[in-house]
Design an enzyme around this catalytic site. Structure first.
Site, PDB file in Angstrom:
ATOM      1  N   ASP A 127      58.938  41.590  59.542  1.00 26.07           N
ATOM      2  CA  ASP A 127      58.494  40.645  58.627  1.00 26.07           C
ATOM      3  C   ASP A 127      59.504  40.474  57.522  1.00 26.07           C
ATOM      4  OD1 ASP A 127      56.731  41.822  57.000  1.00 26.07           O
ATOM      5  OD2 ASP A 127      55.576  40.235  56.711  1.00 26.07           O
ATOM      6  N   HIS A 128      59.897  41.863  57.132  1.00 26.65           N
ATOM      7  CA  HIS A 128      60.546  41.341  55.481  1.00 26.65           C
ATOM      8  C   HIS A 128      62.227  41.695  55.751  1.00 26.65           C
ATOM      9  CE1 HIS A 128      56.877  42.165  52.947  1.00 26.65           C
ATOM     10  NE2 HIS A 128      57.863  42.299  52.563  1.00 26.65           N
ATOM     11  N   ASP A 192      51.075  46.206  50.828  1.00 29.02           N
ATOM     12  CA  ASP A 192      51.946  45.277  50.102  1.00 29.02           C
ATOM     13  C   ASP A 192      50.982  44.507  48.941  1.00 29.02           C
ATOM     14  OD1 ASP A 192      54.068  43.108  50.763  1.00 29.02           O
ATOM     15  OD2 ASP A 192      52.453  41.801  50.149  1.00 29.02           O
ATOM     16  N   ARG A 474      55.616  34.235  43.822  1.00 28.89           N
ATOM     17  CA  ARG A 474      56.800  34.777  42.510  1.00 28.89           C
ATOM     18  C   ARG A 474      57.781  33.766  42.211  1.00 28.89           C
ATOM     19  NH1 ARG A 474      54.969  40.554  44.799  1.00 28.89           N
ATOM     20  NH2 ARG A 474      53.292  40.744  43.752  1.00 28.89           N
ATOM     21  N   SER A 669      55.124  43.799  43.194  1.00 27.75           N
ATOM     22  CA  SER A 669      54.608  44.029  44.980  1.00 27.75           C
ATOM     23  C   SER A 669      54.925  44.974  44.356  1.00 27.75           C
ATOM     24  CB  SER A 669      56.558  43.973  45.120  1.00 27.75           C
ATOM     25  OG  SER A 669      56.509  45.135  45.871  1.00 27.75           O
ATOM     26  N   ARG A 671      55.456  48.099  46.009  1.00 25.91           N
ATOM     27  CA  ARG A 671      56.818  48.830  46.251  1.00 25.91           C
ATOM     28  C   ARG A 671      57.025  50.322  45.778  1.00 25.91           C
ATOM     29  NH1 ARG A 671      61.635  44.317  44.971  1.00 25.91           N
ATOM     30  NH2 ARG A 671      59.801  42.837  45.718  1.00 25.91           N
TER      31      ARG A 671
END
EC number: 4.2.1.3
Length: 780
Positions: A127-128, A192, A474, A669, A671
């Site tokens: 999806d990213h 995520d 965000r 995030s 990440r």
């Protein structure tokens, strides 16, 4: 070297690893599959009940819903030390979910572990990596072409190691989880930060870094600091223009971006029943913006209705049977209690530049004029993982339909992002998509898109001051379009649609009038829409790849010349000495999110290549020495240059370095690249006033030292040209502060104390060089 099978056996004995797919052999009152895609993996309510009873007897007090689900997944409920906000829990999550940008590094780490299959049901969601340019189908085709190497890696790695694979175009990870995998009482971890979206279906769904996911996929108990519990009591009911989004926008204004750190936010009270299941998911999703570990709602008839509509009536029936364990006990105590009267809740809009700057929609225009924010709205964007449900699309279409009836279209540009292929197909069938197109919208691909910076924006130049309004979660500086002058505001999809039609922040749909094509004034009526389609959902195209039963012949190739993927090399072990004369790479001023540390947008294409993505290290952070981004002093040459170049120079010359940060460092995030990159380029410690939860854990996993000032005022004692020595590592122990000697260029020194939250296991990660290194040590 011992045979592989013996290594696995030793690892299981040392770490208490469960046998693979143990859920499939648990005795159930009624065997109900966790999902349609895993018919032999069963919901474990009997084990949840057993563990809750053990813990209840030990604690001898009423339990919150959060405690029931979390403690119900303890690895050793009889002996686990339990103290909110203090102890570390060893947990057994039910499943793992990974989005494609983080799955690359997670799967590369899992491959390095040497294990043959994942130990729990796991999925990858593409999806990213889909950039919004021209519209859904064209953008999807382009993404498949550009990212073919990465998609092939993820598909083959999933097939090899038993991980389900959702192809590009399937939708956003959190919508797919809500539709297929979340259920009341589940403990799910996802790579995520908006994984808490699943709390809208009564699950504890927690965002983590890839290394945490690897632990769970390897069958190792997952560690989490015992969360505090913040109760949010909802009274009254939503009506008019007020929406579920306004609940979390209001709560964000109360708690701020770090007020939920270390806590689960648990919604309860009579107002809960006025919110749809997908509305509850919206509220839980954006709980990430207050730093919460996760958020959750109690099981109720709205969830049962959603489960039934998404083909999971059997799960709803089983949840009914165990409902006492899926709601809080009467008389349970919260660490903090907030009350929100939904009858009094007004539509909110938060921003710019931070998601906790809350304004009633009725007031934001006046505030914008006072602050000098642009009033004209250039683009309105609806969708994202936060607000892309059938109900969201229906309420937006209801607003658009009124404008069309009076001959109006959007004055602003307008985009729509469906949350999943199922939502896209259903809103196409039911006419919502066409209404939104007619009012001027462009339907984008079922993907994250502009919400994470995947937006090839053409209507402005970088540096041009402008305003956008989104239904995203965000709005950090530059997040959506890489333009630091874009003033982004977040609100509900229906308010976005109304503001896009009006074209200005000064419009309040509750009181203000629009002028129709015929010159007559009219006021928009509050939107009303079905929370679920009257017919069944249209599933659309089949986008799921099952892992094969026999994957022995499956290859996973990573080219040594690839610019997108890179096999990982182990980080160096701690040398047993204190960290002497650390150079300060940058002293960060103010907010420093994971977007500042490891930017997304165009950098997403390097998420599987550690060396290449490290070229974005801290390029968004503001250097306190000169007030600039991506400009730091090289203390050897005395020249200012980009942060990554300076870090590489230090690494090349054998100079270890440290970052000094401000409050809530690493918010945003999940990440883990924001932790991998500094480790890869020679960093050894990050010293701040405070950390966001996920980032602090990610740093520990990669063998870095996340440390906090015992006295926050000591931040002011350190200057970018100083050198730091961190002492006490030979006696590194939980709860024992470390000493930091600040060496100033004039020869003077100061000594300060640094706190940490390491437990014994995490200290072993540091000594081994990383959590993955430690796992391999235990295999020896």
């Amino acid at each position: 070297m011992a045979p592989y099978s013996l290594l696995v056996t030793r690892l299981q004995k040392v770490l208490g690893v469960r046998q693979y797919h143990v859920a499939s052999v648990l005795c159930q009152r009624a065997k109900v599959a966790m999902s349609h895609f895993e018919p032999n993996e069963y919901i474990r309510y009997d084990l949840l009940e057993k563990n809750i009873n053990v813990v209840r007897k030990r604690l001898n007090r009423p339990l919150t819903l959060s405690e029931k689900i979390v403690y119900g997944h303890l690895d050793d409920p009889a002996n686990q030390e339990i103290e909110r906000g203090k102890t570390y829990l060893r947990l057994r999550p039910d499943r793992v979910a990974m989005q494609d940008a983080t799955a690359q590094m997670a799967m590369l780490q899992f491959i390095s572990s040497g294990l043959p299959k994942v130990a729990v049901p796991s999925t990858i969601h593409c999806d990213h990596l889909i950039e919004a340019q021209l519209g859904g189908e064209k953008d999807l085709r382009r993404a498949k072409d550009i990212n073919q190497e990465v998609y092939n890696f993820l598909a083959t790695a999933g097939a090899k190691y038993g991980v389900g694979f959702w192809r590009p175009g399937s939708g956003i990870i959190h919508q797919i989880i809500l539709e297929n995998y979340s259920y009341p009482g589940v403990l799910l971890i996802g790579t995520d930060s908006h994984t808490p979206n699943g709390g809208g279906l009564g699950g504890i769904c927690i965002g983590v870094g890839g290394a945490d996911a690897v632990d769970v996929m390897a069958g190792i108990p997952w560690e989490l600091k015992c969360p505090k519990v913040i109760g949010v009591k909802l009274t009254g009911s939503l009506s008019g223009w007020s929406s579920p989004k306004d609940v979390i926008l209001k709560v964000a204004g109360i708690l701020t971006v770090k007020g939920g750190t270390g806590a689960i936010v648990e919604y309860h009270g009579p107002g809960v029943d006025s919110i749809s299941c997908t509305g509850m998911a919206t509220i839980c999703n954006m709980g990430a913006e207050i730093g919460a570990t996760t958020s959750v709602f109690p099981y109720n008839h709205r969830m049962k209705k959603y489960l039934s509509k998404t083909g999971r009536a059997d799960i709803a029936s089983l949840a009914d049977e165990f409902k006492d364990h899926l709601v809080p006990d009467p008389g349970c105590q919260y660490d903090q209690l907030i009350e929100v009267n939904l009858n009094e809740l007004k539509p909110h809009i938060n921003g710019p530049f931070t998601p906790d700057l809350a304004h009633p929609v009725a007031e934001v225009g006046t505030v914008a004029e006072k602050e000098g924010w642009p009033l004209d709205i250039r683009v309105g964007l609806i969708g994202s993982c936060t607000n892309s449900s059938y109900e969201d699309m229906g309420r937006s279409a209801a607003v658009a339909k009124q404008a069309l009836a009076h001959g109006l279209k959007c004055k602003s540009q307008f985009t729509i992002t469906p949350g999943s292929e199922q939502i896209r197909a259903t809103i196409e069938r039911d006419g919502y998509a066409q209404i939104l197109r007619e009012v001027g919208g462009i339907v984008l691909a079922n993907a994250c898109g502009p919400c994470i910076g995947q937006w090839d924006r053409k209507d402005i130049k970088k540096g041009e001051k402008n305003t956008i309004v989104t239904s995203y979660n965000r709005n950090f500086t530059g997040r959506n379009d890489a333009n630091p002058e874009t003033h982004a505001f977040v609100t509900s999809p229906e308010i976005v649609t109304a503001l896009a039609i009006a074209g200005t922040l000064k419009f309040n749909p509750e009181t203000d009038f629009l002028t129709g094509k015929d010159g007559k004034k009219f006021k928009l009526e509050a939107p009303d829409a079905d929370e679920l389609p009257q017919m069944e959902f249209d599933p659309g195209q089949d986008t799921y790849q099952h892992p094969p039963k026999d994957s022995s012949g499956q290859r996973v190739d990573v080219s040594p010349t690839s610019q997108r993927l890179q096999l990982l090399e182990p980080f160096d072990k701690w040398d047993g000495k204190d960290l002497e004369d650390l150079q300060i790479l940058i002293k960060v001023k103010g907010k420093c999110t994971t977007d500042h540390i490891s930017a997304a947008g165009p950098w997403l294409k390097f998420r599987g290549h550690l060396d290449n993505i490290s070229n974005n290290l801290l390029i968004g952070a503001i250097n306190i020495e000169n007030g600039k981004a991506n400009s730091v002093r090289n203390t050897l040459t005395q020249e200012f240059g980009p942060v990554p170049d300076t870090a590489r120079y230090y690494k090349q010359h054998g100079i270890r370095w440290v970052v000094v940060g401000d409050e809530n460092y690493g918010e945003g995030s999940s990440r883990e690249h924001a932790a991998l990159e500094p480790r890869h380029l020679g960093g050894r410690a990050i010293i701040t006033k405070s950390f966001a939860r996920i980032h602090e854990t990610n740093l520990k996993k990669q063998g870095l030292l996340p440390l906090t000032f015992a006295d926050p005022a000591d931040y002011n004692k350190i200057h970018p040209v100083d050198k730091l020595t961190i002492q006490g590592l030979k006696d590194f122990a939980p709860g024992k502060p470390l000493t930091c000697v600040i060496k100033h260029p004039n020869g003077t020194q100061e000594t300060i104390l640094l706190n940490h939250t390491f437990n014994e296991t995490q200290i072993e990660w540091f000594r081994a060089g990383s959590a993955l290194n430690r796992m391999k040590e235990l295999q020896q």
